[in-house]
Design a protein around this motif. Structure first.
Motif, PDB file in Angstrom:
ATOM      1  N   GLY A 230       2.384  -5.710  21.646  1.00  0.00           N
ATOM      2  CA  GLY A 230       3.366  -5.723  22.724  1.00  0.00           C
ATOM      3  C   GLY A 230       4.038  -4.369  22.796  1.00  0.00           C
ATOM      4  O   GLY A 230       3.862  -3.524  21.918  1.00  0.00           O
ATOM      5  N   PRO A 231       4.820  -4.117  23.836  1.00  0.00           N
ATOM      6  CA  PRO A 231       5.463  -2.803  23.966  1.00  0.00           C
ATOM      7  C   PRO A 231       6.646  -2.658  23.016  1.00  0.00           C
ATOM      8  O   PRO A 231       7.361  -3.625  22.754  1.00  0.00           O
ATOM      9  N   PRO A 232       6.868  -1.459  22.476  1.00  0.00           N
ATOM     10  CA  PRO A 232       8.096  -1.213  21.712  1.00  0.00           C
ATOM     11  C   PRO A 232       9.315  -1.394  22.614  1.00  0.00           C
ATOM     12  O   PRO A 232       9.234  -1.233  23.830  1.00  0.00           O
ATOM     13  N   HIS A 233      10.442  -1.729  22.027  1.00  0.00           N
ATOM     14  CA  HIS A 233      11.632  -2.021  22.823  1.00  0.00           C
ATOM     15  C   HIS A 233      12.299  -0.760  23.358  1.00  0.00           C
ATOM     16  O   HIS A 233      12.953  -0.789  24.394  1.00  0.00           O
ATOM     17  N   ILE A 234      12.183   0.343  22.639  1.00  0.00           N
ATOM     18  CA  ILE A 234      12.801   1.584  23.084  1.00  0.00           C
ATOM     19  C   ILE A 234      11.805   2.720  22.905  1.00  0.00           C
ATOM     20  O   ILE A 234      10.816   2.602  22.187  1.00  0.00           O
ATOM     21  N   GLU A 235      12.080   3.845  23.567  1.00  0.00           N
ATOM     22  CA  GLU A 235      11.105   4.930  23.596  1.00  0.00           C
ATOM     23  C   GLU A 235      11.233   5.903  22.435  1.00  0.00           C
ATOM     24  O   GLU A 235      10.259   6.546  22.066  1.00  0.00           O
ATOM     25  N   ASN A 236      12.414   6.053  21.887  1.00  0.00           N
ATOM     26  CA  ASN A 236      12.622   7.156  20.946  1.00  0.00           C
ATOM     27  C   ASN A 236      12.211   6.799  19.522  1.00  0.00           C
ATOM     28  O   ASN A 236      12.949   7.002  18.570  1.00  0.00           O
ATOM     29  N   TRP A 237      10.988   6.259  19.382  1.00  0.00           N
ATOM     30  CA  TRP A 237      10.497   5.941  18.045  1.00  0.00           C
ATOM     31  C   TRP A 237       9.891   7.161  17.356  1.00  0.00           C
ATOM     32  O   TRP A 237       9.774   7.194  16.137  1.00  0.00           O
ATOM     33  N   ALA A 238       9.454   8.136  18.120  1.00  0.00           N
ATOM     34  CA  ALA A 238       8.805   9.300  17.514  1.00  0.00           C
ATOM     35  C   ALA A 238       9.740   9.973  16.510  1.00  0.00           C
ATOM     36  O   ALA A 238      10.916  10.208  16.788  1.00  0.00           O
ATOM     37  N   GLY A 239       9.194  10.275  15.333  1.00  0.00           N
ATOM     38  CA  GLY A 239       9.989  10.889  14.276  1.00  0.00           C
ATOM     39  C   GLY A 239      10.622   9.899  13.322  1.00  0.00           C
ATOM     40  O   GLY A 239      11.226  10.301  12.324  1.00  0.00           O
ATOM     41  N   LYS A 240      10.491   8.601  13.614  1.00  0.00           N
ATOM     42  CA  LYS A 240      11.081   7.586  12.743  1.00  0.00           C
ATOM     43  C   LYS A 240      10.112   7.242  11.609  1.00  0.00           C
ATOM     44  O   LYS A 240       8.910   7.099  11.804  1.00  0.00           O
ATOM     45  N   LYS A 241      10.660   7.097  10.409  1.00  0.00           N
ATOM     46  CA  LYS A 241       9.871   6.648   9.265  1.00  0.00           C
ATOM     47  C   LYS A 241       9.681   5.131   9.344  1.00  0.00           C
ATOM     48  O   LYS A 241      10.461   4.419   9.981  1.00  0.00           O
ATOM     49  N   PHE A 242       8.651   4.635   8.678  1.00  0.00           N
ATOM     50  CA  PHE A 242       8.403   3.193   8.670  1.00  0.00           C
ATOM     51  C   PHE A 242       7.700   2.821   7.367  1.00  0.00           C
ATOM     52  O   PHE A 242       7.178   3.671   6.643  1.00  0.00           O
ATOM     53  N   PHE A 243       7.691   1.528   7.076  1.00  0.00           N
ATOM     54  CA  PHE A 243       6.860   1.032   5.983  1.00  0.00           C
ATOM     55  C   PHE A 243       6.306  -0.332   6.359  1.00  0.00           C
ATOM     56  O   PHE A 243       6.816  -1.019   7.250  1.00  0.00           O
ATOM     57  N   ILE A 244       5.229  -0.710   5.689  1.00  0.00           N
ATOM     58  CA  ILE A 244       4.595  -2.017   5.853  1.00  0.00           C
ATOM     59  C   ILE A 244       4.414  -2.592   4.457  1.00  0.00           C
ATOM     60  O   ILE A 244       3.902  -1.906   3.569  1.00  0.00           O
ATOM     61  N   TYR A 245       4.854  -3.823   4.248  1.00  0.00           N
ATOM     62  CA  TYR A 245       4.637  -4.398   2.920  1.00  0.00           C
ATOM     63  C   TYR A 245       3.888  -5.716   3.017  1.00  0.00           C
ATOM     64  O   TYR A 245       3.981  -6.438   4.004  1.00  0.00           O
ATOM     65  N   THR A 246       3.137  -5.998   1.967  1.00  0.00           N
ATOM     66  CA  THR A 246       2.376  -7.228   1.899  1.00  0.00           C
ATOM     67  C   THR A 246       3.233  -8.341   1.314  1.00  0.00           C
ATOM     68  O   THR A 246       4.251  -8.084   0.673  1.00  0.00           O
ATOM     69  N   GLU A 247       2.836  -9.571   1.540  1.00  0.00           N
ATOM     70  CA  GLU A 247       3.547 -10.705   0.960  1.00  0.00           C
ATOM     71  C   GLU A 247       3.126 -10.859  -0.498  1.00  0.00           C
ATOM     72  O   GLU A 247       1.981 -11.184  -0.793  1.00  0.00           O
TER      73      GLU A 247
END
Length: 624
Positions: A230-247
């Motif tokens: 789906g689309p991101p809610h806002i546009e200014n995501w560029a430059g943001k850090k993120f992580f993904i974790y497993t269960e």
């Protein structure tokens, strides 16, 4: 020498009692002193405990090289130490001890008495399994674990940076940080992406609904292009850090059926695991001292673990002293109550209840809850509690009680069925000897509560709460947990709250109405209001940077106030300092909101006006 002496040694001579009358007073005194000294020396030697030699895990084959699986060797050292009895020490020299890569997964201390497990220098245990606890402590007393670090390898998460977002095409480009797993690792399938929307405050997401990737294409050594669901809610995501974790299901410690336990000078680096500790069934005093959950100093890790710790079946004193919990996804500490459906009322004072791993004992104070309206009906003290083989309990109470809706019901935790079934509950809110003290500690949580407490006799003092998404301290029922506990003797004193969202302190829950099968709703009806929580003291704290809720969710907490209290009695809010609100706080934001309460006193606070304080006592509006 006289023949009256059998032994020639002047300190060990034995008197012939038949001739002792012939000794002079002076000689008799000397002999008596010598005998006394000899006896003392003999008794002292017998009573002086033998100095126990520490059991070195390397003597049992542990390598500490970060490669060899040392689980079996460490457990063998523990078994040998237990043979020495109380006072035995298992010694872990400096090194990295790999565990859980073979059949034996956990370091186990079972049936111990007076055992210490102690590390030296930078001793670190590195678990290779994210589904099993690193330590299991069971059925023991006076056990101490100290001076170790705990980590996981491989990590249970990965991280990177969002470099570009294409909203019309629902795609984004990411760059993964060096040394972390690829995002298409099978363990991350279906996992949620957590972007840091407010990196300056360390909040990782706006509303938990960043769309997950449904397709990943590798475009470079560490770069990927994702197709989003789906689309991101806002546009200014560029430059943001993120992580993904497993269960994962791993904890640093799983503690059960213990008395007088100490965990001190321990660093848990999480590594994407489930939580720092899970506790069930503690008596005596359980101490966490200088217990750290976070990331290694100098590390670029964004994330520690899913939660801090969960406590159930607390029957003694829990002390957290100079602890530091940070970079945690969910609640920092959960202290849970026992709760169970009432299956049958056998007579005026006897109930048959579901056990559900609960521990009911004579002397416990319990509450009977109307689960349709989420309202306390009465309280009582257990006189006898008899477990049945089928997992139920027969509970005898010290007074007559009335039930309205009883039965087995369906559904487990987090289920809609459990929240709306309307079956009366028995809640164990004050087990005998229960007390919690959390002092001189620091908390920072990404998206949930720092402290989520549902227990009697809690004191939080001189702690720091910073940059947390939900309330720093919540002492209230969570209906989706099937929990309806009220709070007794709750003190928050001398703490500092900075840049926390939602109310910084939440106590009590709004009254609920509903019928089985319908989602409960907040009720304003006087008959549904009960003052469940009592003896609340909030004193000498400081609050700043509050008043905003960066979320699109319809939270149950009001936007703004530093302190929110509902359905409580005997409330004192005294000597607190309210600093500046957050920059985005709406004009007219309240600082204190007290609703549907009685016996409320708000005195000697600084930085707050009458217009910023609202008190509704017994549902009658007034300001103080």
């Amino acid at each position: 020498m006289s023949a009256n002496y059998i032994n020639e040694s002047p300190l060990t001579k034995t008197v012939n009692h038949h001739d002792s009358t012939h000794l002079s007073g002076r000689h008799f005194l000397c002999v008596a002193i010598a005998l006394a000294l000899s006896t003392i020396a003999t008794v002292s030697a017998a009573e002086t405990p033998v100095e126990l030699k520490p059991i070195n895990v390397k003597d049992f084959g542990a390598k500490g090289d970060g490669v060899t699986d040392d689980t079996v060797a460490i457990n063998a050292a523990i078994v040998e130490a237990q043979k020495q009895g109380a006072g035995a020490v298992v010694w872990l020299p400096s090194g990295r001890y790999k565990t859980a890569t073979r059949a034996e997964k956990s370091i186990r201390i079972t049936g111990a008495n007076g055992l210490t497990f102690q590390g030296e220098g930078d001793a670190t245990i590195v678990s290779g399994d994210l589904d099993e606890p690193v330590f299991r402590l069971d059925d023991s007393k006076s056990v101490t674990v100290r001076k170790i670090s705990i980590d996981h390898d491989p990590l249970g998460y990965t991280q990177g940076m969002i470099t570009a977002v294409d909203i019309p095409n629902m795609t984004c480009e990411v760059s993964m940080d060096p040394g972390y797993p690829a995002p298409n690792d099978p363990s991350f399938k279906g996992s949620q992406v957590h972007p840091f929307v407010f990196p300056d405050k360390n909040y990782y997401q706006l509303d938990r609904h960043w769309p997950n990737p449904i397709e990943m294409v590798k475009t470079g050594e560490r770069t990927w292009k994702w197709k989003l669901q789906g689309p991101p809610h806002i546009e200014n995501w560029a430059g943001k850090k993120f992580f993904i974790y497993t269960e994962s299901r791993s904890h640093a410690f799983v503690l059960s059926n213990l008395r007088d336990t100490t965990l001190e000078d321990i660093n848990y680096w999480g590594g994407g695991a489930n939580a720092g500790f899970y506790i069930r069934g503690l008596e005596g005093t359980t101490t966490f001292r200088r217990f750290v959950i976070g990331v290694p100093a100098g590390s670029n890790r964004l994330y520690s673990c899913a939660g801090g710790g969960q406590v159930s079946g607390l029957r003694g004193k829990l002390l957290l002293d100079h602890c530091d919990f940070s970079k945690i996804d969910d609640d920092g500490i959960d202290i849970l109550s026992n709760y169970t459906r009432i299956i049958e009322q056998k007579d005026n004072r006897t109930l048959l209840v579901q056990a559900k791993n609960s521990d009911y004992r004579a002397g416990d104070r319990v509450e009977l809850w109307d689960w349709q309206h989420k309202k306390i009906r009465t309280n009582a003290v257990i006189t006898t509690a008899t477990p049945n083989p089928d997992g139920t309990f027969v509970i005898a109470l010290d007074r007559d009680v009335v039930t309205e809706r009883v039965g087995v019901g369906v559904g487990m935790n987090f289920s809609r069925e459990s929240m709306i079934d309307g079956i009366d509950r028995l809640v164990n809110v004050a087990t005998v000897g229960q007390e919690t003290i959390i002092r001189d500690s620091k908390f920072q949580v990404f998206r949930a509560k720092c402290l989520n407490l549902k227990a009697a006799n809690c004191t939080i003092e001189r702690c720091t709460f910073r940059n947390s998404f939900q309330p720093a301290i919540s002492a209230a029922p969570e209906w989706y947990f099937e929990e309806g506990s009220s709070i007794r003797n709750f003190t928050v004193r001398g703490c500092t709250f900075t840049d926390n969202n939602h109310p910084n302190i939440v106590i009590g829950a709004s009254p609920i109405t509903g019928v089985p099968g319908d989602k409960p709703k907040v009720s304003e009806a006087q008959e549904n209001i009960s003052h469940d929580s009592t003896k609340i003291l909030i004193e000498g704290n400081s609050f700043s940077g509050f008043g905003t809720t960066p979320s699109v969710f319809d939270w149950s907490w009001p936007v703004g106030p530093a302190i929110t209290i509902t359905c409580a009695a005997d409330v004192m809010i005294r000597g607190n300092t309210f600093g500046p609100l957050a920059e985005r706080a709406p004009e007219g934001t309240l600082k204190v909101l007290v609703e549907k309460c009685k016996d409320v006193k708000i005195i000697d606070n600084k930085g707050i006006s009458a217009e910023e304080t609202t008190v509704h006592e017994n549902d009658v509006g007034s300001k103080k």
